[in-house]
Every structure is written in C-alpha cells, then in structure tokens.
Design a protein around this motif. Sequence first.
Motif, mmCIF file in Angstrom:
data_model
loop_
_atom_site.group_PDB
_atom_site.id
_atom_site.type_symbol
_atom_site.label_atom_id
_atom_site.label_comp_id
_atom_site.label_asym_id
_atom_site.label_seq_id
_atom_site.Cartn_x
_atom_site.Cartn_y
_atom_site.Cartn_z
ATOM 1 N N MET A 262 1.240 -1.529 0.042
ATOM 2 C CA MET A 262 -0.088 -0.191 0.203
ATOM 3 C C MET A 262 0.716 0.877 -0.158
ATOM 4 O O MET A 262 0.721 2.100 -0.646
ATOM 5 N N TYR B 214 -8.708 0.077 -0.877
ATOM 6 C CA TYR B 214 -9.239 -0.281 0.955
ATOM 7 C C TYR B 214 -10.289 0.463 0.788
ATOM 8 O O TYR B 214 -10.570 -0.320 1.479
ATOM 9 N N ASP B 215 -10.537 1.505 0.010
ATOM 10 C CA ASP B 215 -11.776 1.826 0.489
ATOM 11 C C ASP B 215 -12.733 1.444 -0.336
ATOM 12 O O ASP B 215 -14.172 1.202 0.322
ATOM 13 N N GLN C 55 -5.209 3.127 -2.138
ATOM 14 C CA GLN C 55 -6.886 3.833 -1.650
ATOM 15 C C GLN C 55 -7.971 3.079 -2.171
ATOM 16 O O GLN C 55 -9.192 2.942 -1.277
ATOM 17 N N ASP C 56 -8.302 3.228 -3.110
ATOM 18 C CA ASP C 56 -9.390 2.711 -3.843
ATOM 19 C C ASP C 56 -10.030 1.582 -4.128
ATOM 20 O O ASP C 56 -10.899 0.581 -3.422
#
Lengths: 312, 364
Positions: B209, B233-234, B230-231
């Motif tokens: 990450m 993860y989100d 981030q994408d």
Amino acid sequence: MVESKHQWKAWLYLAPAIILLLVFTVWPIINTVAMAFQNGYNALAAKRGASFDIGIQNFIDVLGYGSFLKNLLNTMLLCVATVPLSTMLALLIAVALNSIKPMQKFLQTIFFLPYVTNSIAIGMVFAAMFNIIGLRGGGSMADTWGIVNNFLMLLGFEPINWINQGSDYWANIVVMVVYIVWNALPFKILILLGGLQSINKQYYDAARVDGTARRRVLTRITVPLLSPMLAYVIITGFIGGFKEYSSIVGIFGETMGPPAAAGRLNTMVGFIYDSLATSSQGKASAAALILFGIILVVTMINLQVSKKRVHY
Amino acid sequence: MKVVLQNLTKIFPSRDKKAGGEVVAVNDFTFEIPDGKLIGLLGPSGCGKSTTLYMISGLQKPTSGKIFFGEDDVTTLATESRGIGLVFQNYALYPHMTVKQNILFPLENLKGKDKLTKTEMQERALEVAKLVQIDELMDRKPSELSGGQQQRVAIARALVKMPRVLLLDEPLSNLDARLRLQTREEIRRIQKETGITTIFVTHDQEEAMSISDMIVVMKLGVLQQIGKPQDVYDDPVNLFVAKFLGTPPINVLEGRIANGKICVGDAAIGEAAGVEDQDIYIGIRPEGFELDANGALECKLSNVEVMGRDVSIVSTHEASLNPVIRSIIDADNKIDLSAETVRFNIKPHKLFVFNKETEKRIYW
C-alpha cells in the motif's frame, strides 16, 4: 564443574580409538623417525643386539641412489599428469551429471562403480585391454591383441606396444595415466557432484537473467562456488598420487615395469617397499620421511594457492 | 514499458505423484500494468504472486496465456532476451565477486552491438551504484555487507543493464523492521528516478500500500482486485480483499439485511436500500466507528489503548468474527472507562456488506 566430573567417561569412550591410533599410527611414526636417523639400521641386526650410530647416513644413501631419483621422477610425472586431468574430467562429468534429469541416479552409480572395485583387478583388466600377445605386426596371434590396439587398427592406425616386452617408456606412462585417471574419477565426481548440488540454484537463475553464456557460467560461477571442493579434490589427489603404487602392480605386476625393463616404473612407495624387502629398514624410513616432506611441501603450496582462489 | 498479461495460467504437477492431480498456481490472469509505474503483487503465501513474477521474468514458462512487453509478445522469449532486471528474495549475489564485479557481471555478458567498452562499463556501474548509494562499497564482498546494502547491490545489478522492466521478489522480507521502512522508500525513489516499470511481490499489505502506484491482490492463484492502493482499500470487491488490506484489520460481524436495513442482531446499523433480505458479513474499518451515546451498535467495552493522536477502543460483540472489535477514534473523544458498554454509530462509507455464501461485496 560438570565437565571435569565426567571427563573420565569421555576418555573411556575415546580409549579404543586412542589405543589403536597409538599402537598402529603414532608408535610406528615415532619408530620410523628413530630408524631413519640410525645409520644403516637393520631390524634383524638390531634384534641380535647390534647398535647403530645416530646420523643422517640413511638420507644421504637414499638420495644417492639413482633408482630413488628415478622413482621420484616417475611419481612426480604421474602426479602432474593425472591430477589436473582427472580433476578436469571429473568436473566436466559432474557438471554433466548434475544437469541431466533422466537416469541421473543410475548414471551416478555407473560412474561410482570403479571406486568399489579392487584396483588390482581393474589393473589386470586394463593390462588385458592394452595387451599384445605375439610379435608386432605378424603371425596368427595378431587377433588376440588387446581391445585398444584392435580399436586403433580399426581406425587405420598402427598398433602400439603399450606394456609388453620392448615397449616404450612413454607408452607405459600413457597407459598408467589412463588407468590412474580412470581410477581416480569416481571419488572426485562424487565430491564435486555433492558440491554442485549444494550450490543455490538462484545463482544460476540470476546468471540466466543476466544472459550469461554457458561457458561463462561454468568458469565464473560454478568453478568459483565449487572451489572449496576442487581444492580438496586436488590436494587429496596429489597426496594419493605421491603414494601411487598398487596401480603399477595392477598393470605390470611386482616387476614394476615390462619384462626386461623391471623397476622402470617404480615409484617412491615402491622404493620404500623394496628397501624393506632387503631388510634396510633405516633407508626405507628415511625414504618415507622424504616422501612425507615432499607431500607436506606440495600440500602447503596447494593450500597457499587455494587461499587466493578458494572463495569463502 | 507496459506489461500485459493475457489469460496467464500456470499449472504445476502435484508433488505427490501417486495422488496425481495438479496445482493451479496462477489461474487465468488478465491485467495490464501501465508504463513507468510501481506495481505490488500482493497476497498470502501460495497465492501465485511469485509464480506470476517468475513467468514475467521468463524463468518459468506459463502453461497457457500470453505476456506482452509493450506490443511485443515475449511469452516464448528467453529470459535474457526480455530485457528484465530481477532482484531475488535472498538477492543471489555472487559471493565470490566484489560488489563491483557483481554489478559489472551482466554488462560483461553483453554481446554484439550491445557490447560496451571497459570504460563504458565502469561508468555505467558507478552511475548505478551512485543511484542506489553503494558507490563507497564497490570493493567489498557481499558477505561483508549488511542485508540492506546487499539489497541495494542486487538492485544495482538488476538496473545496470537498463532493463525495460524491473522485477523484485519479496524485496523487503529479509530486512529488519526499521530497514524495511527505509528500503521501501528507497525503492520508490529509485523507481521514480529511473522511470522503469517495476513489479514487486510482497505478502505485506502495508508495504504494498505504502509505495505502489497500483496493487494487484491475489488469492490461491486467482486475481481478486487491481487498483490504486487507496481505491482498493476504500472499495474492496470481496471479503478477502477487505480483510487482507488494512492495519489494524477490518472488523467483521455476522448480520443480515432486513427491509433494506443492515442489522447486527436487532440493531440496524446502516441502510442498504433496495437490497434483498439475506444473511451477510459486515465489514467495518477501525476508523469507521463514531462514539455516540445513542449509537446503534452496542459493544462490551474491554479496553482502551491510547496511542497519542488516536485512541483505540477494544470491545467485544457476540456477532463479531474477530475476537475483539477494534475501533480507532480521535483522542479528543472522552471515554468512560468504567462503563460496561460502549455505543457506536457506523460511518456508511467505512461499512461494507458481503454475501455470506459468496463473500462477494453487495452494492446498492
């Protein structure tokens, strides 16, 4: 302290080995040195109570014999010719064995067979292979020539008198070199193959990624990484080479040479045995110590060289 | 150089010959790695990430599928012709050569028109050594270097040929924790400076990450999700990805959807308008909790860990699959440590709902 409390136990367990070593190794070594420095020492005379002057006459005598120098030369010649040759061949065979997958175990066994075969018996087989029976170039006996000469003739060469009466010294040496190299291969292959198999495969993957040519992989990666084993094989090869004896007996018999040229191929160890046979234990001991000195020097040179070449 | 994998599959024969069967290490991978990016192949051990890397390197042949570097099909091309640099997990530096000899080695192998003069080689080696900051160590043997320095040498050796693609196999796994942080920044910096498409393999999600432009999450040979860290993860596509990413890990609770509401027991903790009634897993990121005296989710308070900026509330709930529910909230919140229970509201965008059977994300 726990250690000292149990020390007698340790000695007890070591005792059989220590006693055997003392009786059969240490005492003879001391005895050898003692005999070597008693001028003209003779075991029979010593038994009858004769005493000998302390000195280096035995060494002077031994070095003065023409036969000793000749035997030394024979030994060195065989060493210098066979050790590099057998090491290189063993390396190539080991690398080849290591790289093939099918029947690897079977081939390993085949290559190891000479190691477990009696060297005198092998010598006799080699003698038969290089043999000629009958006179050169004539008679009905010609077809009983050994397989080597038969093969040479098949290729259109003249047969060679390898080991029989009237044979050339260098022809004898060629036969000895072939035999000794062949006999030395299995042990060397075994050690080198073990070494090869312990080399991390990733070095070869890395070499592949780097586009390394095969020959370069061998010289720049395999050989350096194998250098500890190579050093071991070369050093033990030289030590074994200086002790060469039974191989010559195997091919030429106890005459140590072809008929009418007996003793022509005698070696250092042969010289020592001959001295013993004539009850000149003093000279035999002196010769043994000289041989020891030579092996020591050669091994030290080997170690010195390998310090620069052997990695890690 | 962009790298394209097309239906890439690798099947290994089973080790146990009697039992037969086979292991599908990599199962029908298709994805595109854009030019000049740093990509992390991420997954637990045995997920096929290293196999994928080695197939890209050419050291392993795919069972089926294709690999393209740019427009070139390199599937059957030999390793050395692909123009890759590969850094091995344990570096595989030649132990008998100095650092300099190690770096020069790939250059000395070049043939034909690529062949360099001695001075060119020296210059290239020094240049790349400077890039990875080992120019002081050129005459040392690998055994005289620390793990981090060896890593740099390995990277230098991989870079010196100016590869089209740089591959790193678990580049940080042999380093201690502090060095790991430092080295991953270093890898990022080197990648940025050279602009070489770089693919690295790791099982450490934090590592992937923190430095990747894109991560590829894998499980048991099957591609799970690709995207910016981030994408992913989100917006995880399934429970595995949600669980795999994030420290502390996501909290998972059993629940169900009833009348368009996400329910844990009787408590409705969120809306899922228009979703059929069904049993579900609920994933809530630790930062998705808000303290609220009237909050929907009531948990038994067991512990509060103060971490300075944040506070970590450790609580339990019978529906939770993890032994504890870990929530991270701002340290400004006052928590009554003597209370038996704690109540939360859940931030909707930190809450994911997964079908209980398929473990796939349910969207609405």
